[in-house]
Design an enzyme around this catalytic site. Structure first.
Site, PDB file in Angstrom:
ATOM      1  N   SER A   1       0.837  -1.190   0.000  1.00 11.99           N
ATOM      2  CA  SER A   1       0.000   0.000   0.000  1.00 11.99           C
ATOM      3  C   SER A   1       0.874   1.241   0.000  1.00 11.99           C
ATOM      4  O   SER A   1       2.034   1.211   0.426  1.00 11.99           O
ATOM      5  CB  SER A   1      -0.904   0.032   1.235  1.00 11.99           C
ATOM      6  OG  SER A   1      -0.154   0.349   2.398  1.00 11.99           O
ATOM      7  N   ASP A   2       0.314   2.349  -0.496  1.00 10.56           N
ATOM      8  CA  ASP A   2       0.935   3.632  -0.216  1.00 10.56           C
ATOM      9  C   ASP A   2       0.772   3.894   1.276  1.00 10.56           C
ATOM     10  O   ASP A   2      -0.035   3.250   1.956  1.00 10.56           O
ATOM     11  CB  ASP A   2       0.287   4.738  -1.059  1.00 10.56           C
ATOM     12  CG  ASP A   2       1.229   5.913  -1.283  1.00 10.56           C
ATOM     13  OD1 ASP A   2       2.162   6.098  -0.479  1.00 10.56           O
ATOM     14  OD2 ASP A   2       1.025   6.659  -2.261  1.00 10.56           O
ATOM     15  N   TRP A   3       1.521   4.843   1.804  1.00 10.93           N
ATOM     16  CA  TRP A   3       1.554   5.058   3.251  1.00 10.93           C
ATOM     17  C   TRP A   3       0.181   5.521   3.751  1.00 10.93           C
ATOM     18  O   TRP A   3      -0.331   6.542   3.308  1.00 10.93           O
ATOM     19  CB  TRP A   3       2.653   6.049   3.582  1.00 10.93           C
ATOM     20  CG  TRP A   3       3.977   5.412   3.899  1.00 10.93           C
ATOM     21  CD1 TRP A   3       4.771   5.690   4.969  1.00 10.93           C
ATOM     22  CD2 TRP A   3       4.657   4.370   3.179  1.00 10.93           C
ATOM     23  NE1 TRP A   3       5.890   4.888   4.952  1.00 10.93           N
ATOM     24  CE2 TRP A   3       5.853   4.072   3.862  1.00 10.93           C
ATOM     25  CE3 TRP A   3       4.367   3.653   2.018  1.00 10.93           C
ATOM     26  CZ2 TRP A   3       6.760   3.099   3.451  1.00 10.93           C
ATOM     27  CZ3 TRP A   3       5.261   2.684   1.588  1.00 10.93           C
ATOM     28  CH2 TRP A   3       6.436   2.411   2.291  1.00 10.93           C
TER      29      TRP A   3
ATOM     30  N   GLY B   1      -2.466   4.050   3.000  1.00  6.59           N
ATOM     31  CA  GLY B   1      -3.402   3.861   1.901  1.00  6.59           C
ATOM     32  C   GLY B   1      -4.170   2.564   1.961  1.00  6.59           C
ATOM     33  O   GLY B   1      -4.897   2.228   1.016  1.00  6.59           O
TER      34      GLY B   1
END
Length: 818
Positions: free
Chosen positions: A223-225, A227
């Site tokens: 995941s993005d941070w 996210g």
């Protein structure tokens, strides 16, 4: 290679689950019992920041940003940059670099436009593959991002990108597909946004069906941070890793989900295996080396950054003005002249080893005594950062009450708090702070004081409340949409008399990213006299160089631009200087196109982007003719913002409405849009001038069995007909005839960069595969080559191509493999 399945068998369920989320902001937990080390990641893509904050931290090499790399049109150079970045990652004790960013430049206002390579999927794909290969050949994993549909920074953590499958396959997914199939990509990061109603981090069709099923990806999907938004949904959809840690949605929640039968044990094994595979590939699996970060300032990386910066520079206009001889008297003018604009803002920023401004570059080349200088105007988005010693006191409450639990000193008035705050003595989401210091004015004048905060803040000067971002705090376009817009107040100060600055700060609930921040700036505004001074200086010199553009305050993650006009009074500055000196040359530093009302009045124009820490040296090399302006536009420059394909009277198209952004233009983005609507751009895709001239020879097309195989090869000779060494980019476009307007008039399918000495010739061979003639049939769910005629066009920019052959497909081809 260890047997990963045996290793997984030896793990408890809790140990398996522990590897599926970060331990902290930048690493996964080790499992010492099984001698499994830590996997560490670092932000990129134009450097390796290491484990520090977005500002400060261990120094790193700053390489050219994505749009500059795109302008090189040189996959081999990008692979060289990737290999150098692998060394940078290793110096930061990490195994994974969060890059490249390979989203498509759908708009000219995207705040992250600077970080992306191109508006074209094929050019993006070729460059991305070079970057990934260079990085991973040295045992560092790339993480291509953001998968998928993240082409705007407005409400990016909540908006849904509404994109039809054909446009996804042909445009937005193609660079990721090629990075997987051609470069063997080891890592993918999901986007914050939703795609067609489902968060990218829990999008089973994207992650499992397309990425793993259609393309055969066997690496890690993270995941993005912040996210990731769920437990069961993300794991079952195919998301391997939740970042950052400590976990929010996994850990004990995931263990219980497995025990409850909501997630199968086999699914956990698959996710763990992907993590272990990347750990094994990068050497992290059995590594027990202590974590250490180094600021390695490598001479070879300095040279590469300087070389790449020059090769990225695009010469857009030259009326016998360039290259300079070095014997002219030169005026160095503009807000970017003495400020080195080397990178964009957001998670891509880092603490560089050094910054070379254009003024510094010319002073080193010609001697400072041969230069005159005037700032002319400013172009900052925020008041210039207050740099003075500040005592910072932290309180373990949000009311600044009681005694501080931690006190430290900072050298400047910007603080970004993520994760550990005040050495862990306060909760990151519940604290307050007071900053106290003195500012000594250089002149007696009314000063403007700016305050920005992700959280509540107020600023006092000599006890007087000057800026209040506390009482009526409103979310704005700063700090990844977690901060307010700048609040500016005025205060009269006397030169030399210290003014006491007191800033109070308190956290407020974060919307998504768990970030707190504050920034204070101060300045005395420049007036009309500054432009008049610049024009007067320009009139007395042989050449006037105007360094204009934007900065990482404007071109930044978390905030789209509101227009593409040059900020501040830069247009007026360029116009005034051009009236004063007919040999005015403008050097633009931006993360994308700008409007240019003065273009007819200047003698030269160079787009230098944000070329990394060697910015001024690379720019001076090009302007003085020590290096060729090797760049070609990877994004069309429209005459005005309203010409852009995503510009619409309907906000659903851009910037979005009711939580949706509709990609109604479909596959007609970039130059395809300008072709379709007959709009003449200011500068076309693929355009760029050289200091020499080239002649393209008669092409030879080999396609004897095209109807059956749908393959072709084009060969031609390129000759340097000038008197300098230089480069050009041969571009091949496929143009389907009679498609009823359903396909673009032309699509870039192959290209080659050629570097030749005066009088030298070289042969270019461009190969075309069946996919280069195919379109995605969304109804049939596959790639298909329609029967008909296909023109093959060759040229040196998208608007200057000529047909060299017409190939005919007599029968409609069947579906091709995905």
């Amino acid at each position: 290679m260890p047997n990963l399945d045996d290793l997984i068998d030896r793990m408890t369920l809790e140990e398996q689950v522990s590897l599926l989320s970060g331990e902290d902001f930048w690493s996964l937990p080790a499992i010492e019992r099984l001698s499994i080390g830590k996997l560490r990641v670092t932000d990129g893509p134009n450097g390796a920041r290491g484990g520090g904050s977005l500002i400060g931290g261990v120094k790193s090499a700053a390489f050219p940003v994505g749009i500059a790399i795109g302008a090189t049109w040189n996959p081999a150079l990008v692979a060289e940059i990737g290999a150098a970045l692998a060394d940078e990652v290793k110096s930061k004790g990490a195994h994974v670099l969060l890059g490249p960013t390979i989203n498509i430049q759908r708009t000219v206002t995207n705040g992250r436009n600077f970080e992306c390579y191109s508006e074209d999927p094929v050019l993006t794909a070729e460059l991305a593959s070079g970057y990934v290969k260079g990085l991973q050949q040295k045992g560092i994993s790339a993480v291509a991002k953001h998968f998928a549909g993240n082409e705007s920074e407005i409400a990016r953590t909540s908006n849904s990108s509404v994109i039809d499958e054909r446009s996804l396959r042909e445009v937005y997914l193609l660079p990721f597909e090629r990075a997987v199939k051609d470069a063997g990509l080891w890592g993918i990061m999901t986007a914050y946004n939703k795609v067609n109603g489902t968060f990218a981090s829990e999008h089973e069709w994207l992650i499992t069906e397309v990425l793993r099923g259609d393309w055969g990806f066997d690496g890690v999907v993270m995941s993005d941070w912040f996210g990731s938004h769920s437990t069961v949904e993300t794991v079952n959809a195919g998301l391997d890793l939740e970042m950052p840690g400590p976990t929010r949605d996994r850990g004990e929640k995931l263990v219980e989900a497995v025990k409850a039968g909501k997630v199968l044990p086999e699914t956990i094994r698959e996710r763990v295996r992907a993590i272990l595979m990347v750990m094994e590939r990068t050497g992290a699996l059995g590594s027990c080396e202590p974590f250490a970060e180094r600021a390695d300032d490598r001479p070879e990386h300095r040279a590469l950054i300087r070389k790449a910066g020059a090769e990225a520079a695009v010469l857009l206009k030259n009326e016998d003005a360039l290259p300079l001889s070095g014997k002219e008297t030169i005026a160095i003018i503009g807000p970017n002249a003495k400020t080195a604009q080397i990178m964009g803002g957001g998670s891509a920023q880092l603490n560089p080893h050094y910054r070379v401004s254009p003024y510094d570059g010319f002073a080193a080349a010609l001697g400072e005594e041969n230069l005159t200088y005037a700032e002319g105007c400013t172009n900052f988005r925020f008041q210039p950062l207050l740099k003075t010693p500040l005592e910072v006191s932290y309180f373990d409450n949000d009311a600044l009450s009681g005694e501080p639990v931690f006190t430290t000193t900072e050298d400047e008035a910007e603080l970004i708090w993520i994760g550990n705050v005040a050495e862990g003595k306060v909760a990151p989401d519940h604290f307050s702070a007071r900053l106290v210091g003195d500012y000594i004015p250089r002149e007696t004048a009314t000063h403007q004081v700016g305050l920005v905060s992700a959280g509540l803040s107020r600023l006092y000067v000599n006890g007087e409340l000057v800026a209040d971002a506390w009482t009526n705090w409103t979310r704005g376009r700063t700090y990844f949409e977690e901060g307010c817009d700048e609040v500016v107040g005025n205060v009269d100060l006397v030169a030399g008399e210290p003014a006491e600055i007191v800033v109070e700060y308190a956290t407020r609930p974060s919307s998504a990213l768990g970030l707190s921040a504050i920034r204070v700036g101060i300045s005395v505004p420049l007036g009309e006299e500054a432009i008049e001074e610049a024009a007067a200086i320009a009139a007395k010199t042989d050449v006037a160089l105007v360094f204009a553009g934007r900065s990482g305050e404007w071109d930044t993650e978390g905030s789209d631009l509101e227009s593409i006009a040059l900020p501040g009074r830069q247009d007026a500055l360029v116009a005034a200087v051009a009236r004063a000196n007919p040999k005015t040359i403008v050097v633009l530093q931006t993360g994308g196109p700008v409007e240019m009302p003065w273009i007819d009045d200047v003698a030269g124009l160079l787009s230098a982007w944000y070329p990394g820490q060697e910015a001024g040296n690379a720019i001076a090399d090009v302007l003085l003719g020590k290096a060729e302006p090797g760049g070609r536009l990877a994004q069309t420059f429209p005459a005005k913002w309203s010409d852009n394909p995503a510009h619409s009277q309907d906000p659903r198209v851009y910037p979005g409405k009711d939580g949706e952004v509709e990609y109604r233009e479909g596959v007609f983005i970039g130059y395809r849009h300008y072709d379709r609507h007959g709009i003449e751009p200011l500068f076309p895709f693929g355009f760029g001038l050289s200091y020499t001239t080239f002649r393209l020879g008669e092409p030879v097309v080999e396609a004897e069995n095209f109807d059956a195989e749908a393959t072709a090869t084009v060969s031609l000779t390129v000759e340097n007909t000038g008197n300098r060494r230089g480069s050009t980019v041969v571009q091949l476009y496929v143009c389907p005839r009679d498609s009823g307007g359903q396909r673009p008039q032309k699509e870039l399918k192959a290209f080659a960069k050629v570097v030749l000495a005066p009088g030298e010739s070289g042969t270019v061979r461009l190969a075309l595969s069946p996919r280069d003639f195919a379109h995605f049939d969304a109804e049939a769910k596959g790639w298909r080559i329609a029967a008909g005629d296909y023109d093959i066009k060759i040229g040196e920019s998208s608007d200057r191509v000529q047909t060299i052959a017409t190939l005919t497909k007599a029968t409609d081809g069947g579906l091709m493999p995905l």
